[in-house]
Scaffold this motif. Sequence first.
Motif, PDB file in Angstrom:
ATOM      1  N   LEU A  86       1.455  -7.007 -11.988  1.00 41.41           N
ATOM      2  CA  LEU A  86       2.196  -5.771 -11.838  1.00 41.41           C
ATOM      3  C   LEU A  86       3.550  -6.102 -11.236  1.00 41.41           C
ATOM      4  O   LEU A  86       3.730  -7.149 -10.631  1.00 41.41           O
ATOM      5  CB  LEU A  86       1.443  -4.817 -10.895  1.00 41.41           C
ATOM      6  N   PRO A  87       4.527  -5.212 -11.319  1.00 41.66           N
ATOM      7  CA  PRO A  87       5.799  -5.470 -10.654  1.00 41.66           C
ATOM      8  C   PRO A  87       5.594  -5.671  -9.164  1.00 41.66           C
ATOM      9  O   PRO A  87       4.586  -5.250  -8.599  1.00 41.66           O
ATOM     10  CB  PRO A  87       6.607  -4.192 -10.943  1.00 41.66           C
ATOM     11  N   ALA A  88       6.583  -6.290  -8.521  1.00 43.56           N
ATOM     12  CA  ALA A  88       6.447  -6.644  -7.105  1.00 43.56           C
ATOM     13  C   ALA A  88       6.255  -5.425  -6.218  1.00 43.56           C
ATOM     14  O   ALA A  88       5.737  -5.531  -5.127  1.00 43.56           O
ATOM     15  CB  ALA A  88       7.676  -7.425  -6.646  1.00 43.56           C
ATOM     16  N   ASP A  89       6.712  -4.258  -6.674  1.00 46.80           N
ATOM     17  CA  ASP A  89       6.571  -3.066  -5.846  1.00 46.80           C
ATOM     18  C   ASP A  89       5.372  -2.228  -6.250  1.00 46.80           C
ATOM     19  O   ASP A  89       5.254  -1.073  -5.890  1.00 46.80           O
ATOM     20  CB  ASP A  89       7.848  -2.218  -5.900  1.00 46.80           C
ATOM     21  N   ARG A  90       4.468  -2.834  -7.001  1.00 44.80           N
ATOM     22  CA  ARG A  90       3.264  -2.124  -7.399  1.00 44.80           C
ATOM     23  C   ARG A  90       2.050  -2.959  -7.037  1.00 44.80           C
ATOM     24  O   ARG A  90       2.126  -4.138  -6.784  1.00 44.80           O
ATOM     25  CB  ARG A  90       3.257  -1.868  -8.908  1.00 44.80           C
ATOM     26  N   GLY A  91       0.893  -2.348  -7.048  1.00 42.63           N
ATOM     27  CA  GLY A  91      -0.327  -3.090  -6.757  1.00 42.63           C
ATOM     28  C   GLY A  91      -1.498  -2.149  -6.799  1.00 42.63           C
ATOM     29  O   GLY A  91      -1.397  -1.028  -7.265  1.00 42.63           O
ATOM     30  N   LEU A  92      -2.619  -2.593  -6.289  1.00 38.08           N
ATOM     31  CA  LEU A  92      -3.818  -1.758  -6.306  1.00 38.08           C
ATOM     32  C   LEU A  92      -3.840  -0.917  -5.051  1.00 38.08           C
ATOM     33  O   LEU A  92      -4.631  -1.118  -4.155  1.00 38.08           O
ATOM     34  CB  LEU A  92      -5.057  -2.653  -6.395  1.00 38.08           C
ATOM     35  N   GLY A  93      -2.931   0.028  -4.954  1.00 38.33           N
ATOM     36  CA  GLY A  93      -2.828   0.861  -3.764  1.00 38.33           C
ATOM     37  C   GLY A  93      -3.858   1.973  -3.793  1.00 38.33           C
ATOM     38  O   GLY A  93      -4.736   2.035  -4.647  1.00 38.33           O
ATOM     39  N   ARG A 138       3.997   1.195  -4.157  1.00 38.48           N
ATOM     40  CA  ARG A 138       4.277   0.630  -2.840  1.00 38.48           C
ATOM     41  C   ARG A 138       5.641   1.136  -2.397  1.00 38.48           C
ATOM     42  O   ARG A 138       6.609   1.043  -3.136  1.00 38.48           O
ATOM     43  CB  ARG A 138       4.267  -0.892  -2.927  1.00 38.48           C
ATOM     44  N   PRO A 139       5.749   1.684  -1.183  1.00 39.39           N
ATOM     45  CA  PRO A 139       7.047   2.202  -0.732  1.00 39.39           C
ATOM     46  C   PRO A 139       8.097   1.091  -0.692  1.00 39.39           C
ATOM     47  O   PRO A 139       7.778  -0.091  -0.557  1.00 39.39           O
ATOM     48  CB  PRO A 139       6.738   2.718   0.683  1.00 39.39           C
ATOM     49  N   ASP A 140       9.354   1.499  -0.801  1.00 44.74           N
ATOM     50  CA  ASP A 140      10.449   0.542  -0.690  1.00 44.74           C
ATOM     51  C   ASP A 140      10.433  -0.090   0.697  1.00 44.74           C
ATOM     52  O   ASP A 140      10.135   0.567   1.700  1.00 44.74           O
ATOM     53  CB  ASP A 140      11.793   1.229  -0.923  1.00 44.74           C
ATOM     54  N   ALA A 141      10.775  -1.363   0.745  1.00 36.91           N
ATOM     55  CA  ALA A 141      10.815  -2.084   2.017  1.00 36.91           C
ATOM     56  C   ALA A 141      11.777  -3.251   1.880  1.00 36.91           C
ATOM     57  O   ALA A 141      12.009  -3.755   0.775  1.00 36.91           O
ATOM     58  CB  ALA A 141       9.419  -2.585   2.393  1.00 36.91           C
ATOM     59  N   VAL A 152       3.095  -1.284   3.650  1.00 37.88           N
ATOM     60  CA  VAL A 152       4.317  -0.822   4.307  1.00 37.88           C
ATOM     61  C   VAL A 152       3.921   0.359   5.198  1.00 37.88           C
ATOM     62  O   VAL A 152       3.621   1.443   4.690  1.00 37.88           O
ATOM     63  CB  VAL A 152       5.389  -0.402   3.287  1.00 37.88           C
ATOM     64  N   PRO A 153       3.877   0.178   6.514  1.00 32.07           N
ATOM     65  CA  PRO A 153       3.365   1.240   7.387  1.00 32.07           C
ATOM     66  C   PRO A 153       4.342   2.404   7.517  1.00 32.07           C
ATOM     67  O   PRO A 153       5.533   2.282   7.210  1.00 32.07           O
ATOM     68  CB  PRO A 153       3.190   0.522   8.738  1.00 32.07           C
ATOM     69  N   LYS A 154       3.822   3.537   7.989  1.00 25.31           N
ATOM     70  CA  LYS A 154       4.642   4.707   8.278  1.00 25.31           C
ATOM     71  C   LYS A 154       4.718   4.884   9.787  1.00 25.31           C
ATOM     72  O   LYS A 154       3.751   4.634  10.504  1.00 25.31           O
ATOM     73  CB  LYS A 154       4.029   5.958   7.635  1.00 25.31           C
ATOM     74  N   PRO A 155       5.872   5.323  10.293  1.00 21.95           N
ATOM     75  CA  PRO A 155       5.988   5.509  11.751  1.00 21.95           C
ATOM     76  C   PRO A 155       5.097   6.643  12.233  1.00 21.95           C
ATOM     77  O   PRO A 155       4.870   7.617  11.520  1.00 21.95           O
ATOM     78  CB  PRO A 155       7.471   5.837  11.954  1.00 21.95           C
TER      79      PRO A 155
END
Length: 554
Positions: free
Chosen positions: A275-282, A295-298, A549-552
């Motif tokens: 998958l693209p680098a910003d995708r995955g088995l989320g 996957r969120p931008d980071a 990628v965590p959320k605050p």
Amino acid sequence: MNGPRPTTRSSRTRVRGATVAAFVALAPLLPAAAVAVGTLKADAALPYVCALPSGPLPVTVRITADLPERVAAGEEIRPAGVTTTVELPAAAVADLTALGAADVRAESRLSIGVAQHEQRAEAVWNGTAQPVAVPAEGPLALATTGDVPSLTTGAAGDLTLTAGGLGIDLVPSTAGGGATTPASLSVACAPAPEAEGRTVVATVPVGAGTDTAEPGTPTPPAPSAPGSPSAPPSPGSPTVPSPSSGPPVPPLTPDPAAPGNPGPAGRPKPPGAGLPADRGLGTADEDAPGTPAARPDAPRCVTENPTPMSLSAYITGYSNVRKQNGANVIPVSCVLIEQGLPEMEFREDGIHLLTRAVGNFSYQGRKQSPPFEATFLTFGFAPTTATLVLEQAGPVVIDSDVLLAFPDNIAETYVRVPLVLRVLDVKVNGTRLDVGPSCRTERPLSSPEPQPAKYPGDHLTLLGKGQLINGTDAVGYLLTSGGPLTGEATIPAFKGCAADRENLDRLLTAAISGPGNYVKQIQGQTCTILNELPTADPQCTEDRQPYVVPKPER
């Protein structure tokens, strides 16, 4: 890779749309040729060293199991009658009698390496034992038994099982059935140096196809394309049931040190590879079950020249500015970490596993956070926006202390880092103020330090607390799984904030600097860069960046 990966899965795993339960139900209908013939009696007595209250002591560990004498590729290998016997020496027995123990109950966790060609994986053989009497003197043999995961491989070739680390939980009790103090002991054991090269428990030959096939006969191709609804499992993707009480074993992965392995380019890809680098088995969207979440931008977070101890993670959160009665978001930042080797320390409350790691922030090649904006009211009425950066003035030091107290493992992790707050730009009521190129705090942020003699100097100190109950997911913070880190910061006075002969040091100091600023940061799960094994939850993207990628959180 040379051939398909052997895999094991839990009893709930699906096999090409059919549950494992259905697979088991059909097992009696399989051709007789697919059933292993004969039983291989594994029996290995190995020298180990165990960390006991009286110190490191030599012990003998005997491992016995019944395995198939030979199997065909794709056929289940289910160990039976698995017993791990540990003979504790007299000195260890004296430790138990000193506690007033009349009997002791044991649970064991034995790591078993599974290898075929250059493929590697690890299983855990769990075992329990009924209480046995503690002798007045002499050695004590503890034999634990239990169900263990099954496995299968779609490739031909010998499958070798080797013994690794062993954990033993001892629960002693008094003659009246009461608990001792402490109520339990956790013992960590490893093969002794003289056991090097002699830890093989068993080797199971795996044929190229069914037992009726001639040696060297290739397996016939599947009648339809792999992945289509009517296609049978391909040789590299069979799955087999394992006991519900046994943990699943990840697929075997290439050993980077194995002869003929192509090196870094041949490393196994994590789940979501392709998958693209910003995708995955989320996590699947509620509206579209089974659809991978984006996957969120980071920021880019890549370790150059990684080692087997390299980790990477994202961290983000809030930091209060007490004078402004508000909080600012610290943006998602990349931290590159080198984890040290754990050390064992015996204390009055039990055995502590101590691990130190050292890391650095990474943003476009610099040891800092990405720039971020903070907006507040200067002196309560003038809206002010500042663009800020946290810059390292020294390494990130991470000290983890895990108390091994059966059945709970209690973790405390201190993260220490000297950070200077740099101001890049300031606007007051929409009017830009030129602060120059050197506007920053005159020294690093500081926190109350519980060990000032050991950790002198100004630095931010964050604390993470976690709990890991055997057989469950971690709660709270652990370095590898992430979680919340909290602390309190003093923001020093500013200096160098001057341009066009107007000194703004006192303005920023009066508006921002001061003690008692609460900090809460959330670290995501780490990416184990070289040693990642595929799991249900991906740790790394295809190009080896942290997947989570965590959320605050406030």
